[in-house]
Motif scaffolding. Structure first.
Motif, PDB file in Angstrom:
ATOM      1  N   PHE A  33      -8.356  -3.577  -5.841  1.00  0.00           N
ATOM      2  CA  PHE A  33      -7.327  -4.615  -5.702  1.00  0.00           C
ATOM      3  C   PHE A  33      -7.870  -5.745  -4.825  1.00  0.00           C
ATOM      4  N   SER A  34      -7.603  -6.974  -5.234  1.00  0.00           N
ATOM      5  CA  SER A  34      -8.089  -8.100  -4.418  1.00  0.00           C
ATOM      6  C   SER A  34      -7.130  -8.382  -3.266  1.00  0.00           C
ATOM      7  N   THR A  35      -5.868  -7.979  -3.417  1.00  0.00           N
ATOM      8  CA  THR A  35      -4.909  -8.108  -2.304  1.00  0.00           C
ATOM      9  C   THR A  35      -4.365  -6.713  -2.001  1.00  0.00           C
ATOM     10  N   PRO A  36      -3.949  -6.470  -0.736  1.00  0.00           N
ATOM     11  CA  PRO A  36      -3.566  -5.106  -0.374  1.00  0.00           C
ATOM     12  C   PRO A  36      -2.341  -4.599  -1.113  1.00  0.00           C
ATOM     13  N   ARG A  37      -2.377  -3.330  -1.408  1.00  0.00           N
ATOM     14  CA  ARG A  37      -1.183  -2.587  -1.844  1.00  0.00           C
ATOM     15  C   ARG A  37      -0.846  -1.692  -0.654  1.00  0.00           C
ATOM     16  N   SER A  38       0.288  -2.002   0.049  1.00  0.00           N
ATOM     17  CA  SER A  38       0.566  -1.318   1.319  1.00  0.00           C
ATOM     18  C   SER A  38       1.823  -0.476   1.240  1.00  0.00           C
ATOM     19  N   VAL A  39       1.805   0.588   1.981  1.00  0.00           N
ATOM     20  CA  VAL A  39       3.047   1.316   2.272  1.00  0.00           C
ATOM     21  C   VAL A  39       3.920   0.374   3.107  1.00  0.00           C
ATOM     22  N   ASN A  96      -8.547  -1.493  -0.878  1.00  0.00           N
ATOM     23  CA  ASN A  96      -7.379  -2.327  -0.547  1.00  0.00           C
ATOM     24  C   ASN A  96      -6.058  -1.599  -0.796  1.00  0.00           C
ATOM     25  N   VAL A  97      -6.096  -0.304  -0.690  1.00  0.00           N
ATOM     26  CA  VAL A  97      -4.881   0.514  -0.825  1.00  0.00           C
ATOM     27  C   VAL A  97      -4.582   1.071   0.566  1.00  0.00           C
ATOM     28  N   LEU A  98      -3.495   0.561   1.178  1.00  0.00           N
ATOM     29  CA  LEU A  98      -3.238   0.897   2.581  1.00  0.00           C
ATOM     30  C   LEU A  98      -2.165   1.977   2.681  1.00  0.00           C
ATOM     31  N   GLY A  99      -2.622   3.226   2.641  1.00  0.00           N
ATOM     32  CA  GLY A  99      -1.720   4.359   2.835  1.00  0.00           C
ATOM     33  C   GLY A  99      -1.432   4.535   4.322  1.00  0.00           C
ATOM     34  N   ARG A 100      -0.547   5.459   4.636  1.00  0.00           N
ATOM     35  CA  ARG A 100      -0.223   5.738   6.048  1.00  0.00           C
ATOM     36  C   ARG A 100      -0.157   7.244   6.270  1.00  0.00           C
TER      37      ARG A 100
END
Ligand code: T4K
Length: 391
Positions: A17-23, A323-327
């Motif tokens: 992903f070019s932009t984040p995918r965030s929780v 760019n995958v921002l898990g938590r």
């Protein structure tokens, strides 16, 4: 979609992903409806202190929760404090440790003592039998959590609380619009508290609500929310300022208008994750019971390092490179956080806290994104469990 390890960003390839995918990316409803409500509030010149938008929000939340009363608050942490204080709880409060710090903090901030309880090893719900073993002469209440939107065992806990004459509350921060045994979350115990923080699937920027069927509790909480003031400016109780303002209520109402769409979207993402992660050794997506109404807000995966070949933190790092921002929700358990650590050991909580992570969902994440993210996990799992890697 990535298929082979060489395509992973962790090995130098371009991120998925070019932009984040965030929780926690907020769900945002109809902006025109939000601005219309804000303009109406500005025109009225009534911005807080029980305005019409906050009252409408309370009515709609109570209808969804199936309760007689709703006391909207500036956040859920204040809502939990009001619930405990307004019901006169003293001494110790049994809480799960596998939760956000706010649950324990709400207790401790009132000068009460949180006593940490272990959880079911799979669902993370408070274990009623362990709770029973923690009840002592100083126990005043149980505060259970519907962690990740999967309801705690409401009936068992109601029986336990009744048996011992304890107050029972539920931190329902994650479980707005869910059901438990077909009954809306909201009517359990003496009261339940929702969060409408920006990261929740229905948000009011910041906000919360105590819902209850107890008129006395509702009335005391309502007064305590506003400095303990009764009618005619008479201060009758020690109070907080925990009111929901009109801008927050405008956002909350606008979110409610789109709630069904948010749920349907989250559900599609859930099914995309479920299909994409099926059969992966050591990677378990926590399922929703589809006989119930769910909000599908928290996509929780447990990583069993022995079977997956990597641990939760490695997976978080592999995903972050894409760019995958898990938590790591929730890690560590509260009983191992600095203000509370006293050597207590809770084996199920500790194992889950070391294994779980939340994956991105919400309207900023499409079902195709969810499938791509599941694909990354699948490739990482294949890489980690091939003999070459193991050697
Ligand atoms: N009980 C439970 C079980 C809870 O989980 C919570 C709160 C509470 C009680 C208390 O509810 P409130 O008093 O907050 O109403 C976040 C939230 O602040 C917190 O409300 C939530 N639970 C908790 C699970 O998550 P942090 O410290 O993880 O937030 P932060 O700033 O790291 O953001 C989380 C993610 O969301 C990031 O990926 C960034 C993203 N984000 C966040 C905000 C605020 C956005 O994309 N946009 C945003 O506007 O606590």
């Amino acid at each position: 979609m990535k298929h082979v390890p060489e395509e992973l960003a962790a090995f130098g390839a371009a991120p998925a992903f070019s932009t984040p995918r965030s929780v926690g990316r907020p769900n945002i409803g109809d902006r025109a409806a939000l601005f219309a409500r804000l303009n109406a509030a500005l025109d009225r010149g009534w911005l807080s202190n029980g305005g019409p938008l906050a009252e409408e929000f309370e009515q709609r939340v109570a209808a969804i929760a199936g309760t007689r009363f709703c006391v909207a608050t500036c956040n859920a942490t204040a809502g939990l404090q009001l619930a405990l204080r307004a019901s006169g709880v003293t001494g110790e409060v049994i809480v799960p440790s596998l939760t956000f710090a706010a649950t324990a903090h709400a207790v401790a901030w009132l000068g009460l003592t949180p006593v940490f309880c272990d959880v079911d090893p799979v669902t993370g719900a408070l274990d009623p039998e362990h709770a029973r073993s923690l009840i002592g002469p100083r126990t005043g209440a149980i505060l259970a959590v519907h962690v990740w939107g999967r309801p705690a065992p409401v009936r068992e806990l109601e029986e336990l609380a009744a048996e011992h004459g304890l107050r029972l509350f539920f931190d329902a921060a994650h479980a707005f619009a869910c059901t438990s045994g077909g009954r809306p979350v909201g009517g359990g115990g003496d009261g339940e508290v929702f969060s409408f923080h920006s990261t929740k699937f229905v948000n009011s920027f910041e906000g919360g609500a105590l819902v209850t069927d107890d008129p006395e509790l509702a009335e005391r909480a309502r007064r305590m929310r506003n400095f303990g003031i009764a009618e005619a400016e008479r201060v009758e109780l020690v109070g907080l300022n925990a009111k929901l303002n009109e801008a927050a209520a405008a956002m909350g109402l606008t979110s409610l208008d789109s709630m069904d769409r948010f749920i349907a979207h989250n559900r599609e993402n859930y099914h995309a994750y479920r299909a994409g992660l099926a059969g992966l050794p050591g990677i378990t997506l926590l399922e929703f019971d589809e006989r119930e109404r769910n909000n599908y807000q928290y996509m929780i995966v447990a990583v069993d390092e022995r079977r997956a070949g990597f641990d939760r933190d490695t997976l978080l790092a592999i995903l972050a490179a894409e760019n995958v921002l898990g938590r790591a929700y929730f890690s560590p358990g509260c009983h191992q956080m600095l203000p509370y650590a006293d050597g207590t050991r809770l084996p199920h909580t500790e194992r889950l806290a070391s294994q779980v992570l939340a994956l991105p969902t919400g309207i900023a994440v499409s079902a195709a994104d969810a499938a791509t993210i599941a694909g990354i996990i699948r490739v990482a799992a294949r890489q980690a469990t091939t003999p070459a890697h193991a050697a």
